[in-house]
Design an enzyme around this catalytic site. Structure first.
Site, PDB file in Angstrom:
ATOM      1  N   ASP A  45     -12.196   2.940 -83.283  1.00  0.00           N
ATOM      2  CA  ASP A  45     -12.486   4.315 -83.093  1.00  0.00           C
ATOM      3  C   ASP A  45     -13.882   4.408 -82.599  1.00  0.00           C
ATOM      4  OD1 ASP A  45     -12.130   7.040 -83.060  1.00  0.00           O
ATOM      5  OD2 ASP A  45     -11.659   7.293 -84.923  1.00  0.00           O
ATOM      6  N   ASP A  46     -14.357   4.917 -81.252  1.00  0.00           N
ATOM      7  CA  ASP A  46     -15.406   5.239 -80.880  1.00  0.00           C
ATOM      8  C   ASP A  46     -16.394   3.851 -80.612  1.00  0.00           C
ATOM      9  OD1 ASP A  46     -14.676   7.887 -81.453  1.00  0.00           O
ATOM     10  OD2 ASP A  46     -16.741   8.482 -82.672  1.00  0.00           O
ATOM     11  N   CYS A  84     -11.445  11.672 -78.985  1.00  0.00           N
ATOM     12  CA  CYS A  84     -10.383  11.105 -79.412  1.00  0.00           C
ATOM     13  C   CYS A  84      -8.984  11.503 -79.043  1.00  0.00           C
ATOM     14  CB  CYS A  84     -10.599  10.907 -80.893  1.00  0.00           C
ATOM     15  SG  CYS A  84     -12.003  10.362 -81.781  1.00  0.00           S
ATOM     16  N   HIS A 138      -3.820  11.031 -82.481  1.00  0.00           N
ATOM     17  CA  HIS A 138      -4.876  11.452 -83.110  1.00  0.00           C
ATOM     18  C   HIS A 138      -3.820  12.332 -83.893  1.00  0.00           C
ATOM     19  CE1 HIS A 138      -8.764  13.164 -83.858  1.00  0.00           C
ATOM     20  NE2 HIS A 138      -8.170  14.403 -84.120  1.00  0.00           N
ATOM     21  N   ASP A 334     -10.717   4.001 -78.195  1.00  0.00           N
ATOM     22  CA  ASP A 334     -10.256   5.384 -77.663  1.00  0.00           C
ATOM     23  C   ASP A 334     -11.611   5.490 -76.472  1.00  0.00           C
ATOM     24  OD1 ASP A 334     -12.061   5.807 -79.438  1.00  0.00           O
ATOM     25  OD2 ASP A 334     -10.905   7.500 -80.574  1.00  0.00           O
TER      26      ASP A 334
END
Ligand SMILES: *[C@@H]1O[C@H](CO)[C@@H](O)[C@H](O)[C@H]1NC(C)=O
Ligand SMILES: *[C@@H]1O[C@H](CO)[C@@H](O)[C@H](O)[C@H]1NC(C)=O
Ligand SMILES: *[C@@H]1O[C@H](CO)[C@@H](O)[C@H](O)[C@H]1NC(C)=O
Ligand SMILES: *[C@@H]1O[C@H](CO)[C@@H](O)[C@H](O)[C@H]1NC(C)=O
Ligand SMILES: *[C@@H]1O[C@H](CO)[C@@H](O)[C@H](O)[C@H]1NC(C)=O
Ligand SMILES: *[C@@H]1O[C@H](CO)[C@@H](O)[C@H](O)[C@H]1NC(C)=O
Length: 547
Positions: A45-46, A84, A138, A334
């Site tokens: 994530d990120d 996201c 998500h 993502d």
């Protein structure tokens, strides 16, 4: 193992013999076995490609590097929108945000845009046991508060219980008190439940692998890790890998003079945290004090090394269960994250730092020789005691690719039919892809390159001037859309008027333009946009975007 269970002892012997023969026949002979391979899709994530296998010299990511050493590494993979929910919905349906019509967090594509078939749903309908751990879709409205269960998943998606503490006062500050901070290295045994969401994710994924590894049907397991997304809550020992005196600022920490205000994202989510609030940073342009910039970078990298250890444990389980030779592994994220480049932080923009992602494909026998019996394929590597140069480099592909390519590529790798390409108007077509299979890039004996390839990304804004909701405007507040194309030579972005009730982008109404030449300006600091000078590029862009 899938193959042996379904065919019995005789088949096992044949399988062993064949493999023995294959090994004896030379390691460079690739015998890609496509039938009934399992899939392990690991999402971060990120995570921008701040990994040693992407050339980062600061970050310690030995387990992901080891995976990469047996994989094809896409050096230029881009997300379609750097936030996201829109990105995940996009790559899990293989449609661009303009087709999912999700630019915020507030709609479910099946009712809002079209009843699009998802990547895991496609595998499920082809006989796979599909399982979701952590953040894959998500959560919330964007996946109908069910992670798209039961359409996409055979079993109920798993969410770690300790996620509930992610936005609570659990970070010990310099004052000794507990705060809801951005920087949150923790003593795990002092955390509520004495664990962290990503640790629980790994435990659950290991249990699921144990429960399905000897089933007749192959599995599709997606494990969505929560780090390095903020808050940087991770086991404090990982800080030791990044002494603050070894940290440096982004190479271009100032806001470039040619940056249009509409392109700038004011990193609102970072400002909300108590430790950042205490810095009294002015809105929208900051800047964050230098000592704190260094700390953000340090904590981001530490969270990446924590994530890497989770990935290492998960891959080690494939070895333990004898699955490394029958499982395709993909590692990606993502979208990326700005770490101070152009005076920006977080995601929410069209720059490479926000849109570029790691994308690594491991396919046994294709991206690396078939694993041999005996030695482990993915032995766990301890980031605190390893020799970086011992890990060999994988094969890199420089071609520009997109996250929407993931769906057709995995289908192709698993020998399922590749969904057909979507026509221009694809709102009511349940199964088609706006990406393309990357299979041609995945054979180590014949790595291809496509210099002409381009990636499309986009980002919405409510206004030309940064305001509180500029990072993440609700659909009804969107007035401007930044359409961005990335080729090997340039990143070209046009910010144009957008009507959220009709989803119409008006290319006659140009609010700003950006043009960066990659070779001379890789950080994208010198905006060369001039509508009269670059008419030819503009035309090319225009042609694609206006049906
Ligand atoms: C959407 O597709 C799923 C299967 O892919 C199907 O079960 C469902 O009925 C469809 N819903 C609508 C509204 O068409
Ligand atoms: C979304 O969830 C609700 C509540 O569980 C359910 O009634 C509805 O059918 C779901 N929507 C779709 C398209 O499946
Ligand atoms: C972590 O917390 C536990 C329980 O309070 C304590 O025993 C341990 O010493 C702490 N570890 C460190 C490194 O401070
Ligand atoms: C910090 O930098 C020094 C000097 O470059 C280097 O020797 C040391 O290994 C670095 N420390 C870590 C933990 O990477
Ligand atoms: C915060 O900064 C503003 C100006 O940017 C200043 O007026 C104010 O006094 C500062 N507040 C604190 C608590 O330092
Ligand atoms: C674009 O460049 C040309 C040639 O240098 C110059 O005459 C023109 O003023 C520029 N236009 C803009 C909008 O900056």
């Amino acid at each position: 193992m899938v193959i042996t269970e379904s065919c019995g002892w005789f088949a096992l012997c044949v399988h062993i013999l064949l493999r023995f023969h294959h090994v004896a026949g030379g390691a460079d002979h690739v015998n890609f076995k496509t039938d009934r391979l399992n899939v392990l899709l690991i999402l971060a994530d990120d995570l921008r490609p701040s990994l040693a296998c992407y050339g980062d010299t600061v970050v310690k990511s030995p387990n992901i590097d080891q995976l990469a050493s047996k994989s094809i590494i896409f050096q230029n993979a881009f997300a379609q929108q750097a936030v996201c929910a829109p990105s995940r919905t996009s790559f899990l349906t293989s449609r661009r945000p303009d087709t999912t019509r999700l630019y915020d967090f507030n709609s479910y594509w099946r009712v809002h845009a079209g009843n699009y078939t998802t990547l895991p749903q496609y595998f499920k309908s082809n006989g796979y046991i599909t399982m979701s751990v952590g953040k894959v879709f998500h959560p919330g409205i964007a996946s109908n508060r069910s992670d798209d269960y039961p359409y996409s998943w055979s079993v109920h998606p798993y969410h770690p219980s300790s996620l509930a503490f992610e936005r609570q006062k659990v970070c010990r500050g310099p004052d000794g008190q507990l705060h809801e901070n951005l920087l949150c290295p923790v003593n795990v045994s002092e955390m509520p439940e004495k664990t962290l969401p990503d640790i629980q994710n790994t435990e659950e994924a290991v249990q699921l692998l144990k429960s399905v590894h000897n089933k007749k049907d192959p599995f599709f397991l997606s494990v969505g890790y929560y780090k390095p997304h903020i808050p940087f809550r991770y086991p404090e020992e990982y800080l030791k890998l990044y002494p603050i005196e070894n940290m440096s600022l982004a190479p271009d920490p100032a806001i470039p003079s040619g940056l249009p205000s509409v392109a700038y994202n004011p990193w609102t989510d970072i400002r909300e945290r108590e430790d950042v609030q205490a810095l009294n940073i002015s809105f929208p342009y900051g800047p964050i004090p230098k000592h704190f910039q260094l700390k953000i970078r340090q904590n981001y990298f530490a969270a990446v090394s924590f994530l890497d250890a989770q990935v290492g444990q998960l891959l080690g389980t494939l070895d333990d269960l004898g699955l490394s030779d029958s499982t395709i592994v993909v590692f990606t994220s993502d979208h990326g994250w700005s770490l101070g480049e152009h005076g920006e932080w977080a995601k929410y923009s069209n720059f490479d730092v926000a849109t570029r992602v790691p994308l690594i494909f491991y396919a046994p026998g294709l991206t690396s020789p078939h694993p041999k019996f005996g030695p482990r394929t993915f032995p766990f590597i301890d980031a605190f005691s390893y020799t970086p140069n011992r890990i060999s480099k994988g094969n890199s592909v420089e071609s520009i690719v997109e996250l929407i390519d993931l769906f057709p590529t995995l289908a192709d790798l698993a020998a399922l039919e590749v969904p057909p390409s979507c026509p221009d108007q694809s709102f009511h077509i349940d199964l088609c892809t706006e990406g393309s299979s990357l299979m041609d890039f995945l054979n180590i004996n014949n790595v291809q390159n496509d210099d002409e390839a381009i990636a499309y990304s986009q980002y919405p804004r409510p206004s030309n001037i940064p305001q509180k909701n500029s990072d993440l405007p609700h659909l009804e507040d969107i007035r401007i859309m930044g359409y961005s194309i990335r080729s090997a030579e340039y990143r070209y972005t046009l910010w144009v008027g957008f009507d959220p009730s009709t989803f119409h982008a008006n290319f006659q109404d140009v609010h700003a333009g950006e043009l960066y030449f990659i070779e001379s300006d890789p950080e994208q600091d010198f905006n060369m946009y001039n509508s009269s000078l670059h008419a030819d590029l503009f035309q090319k862009f225009w042609k694609h975007l206006i049906p």
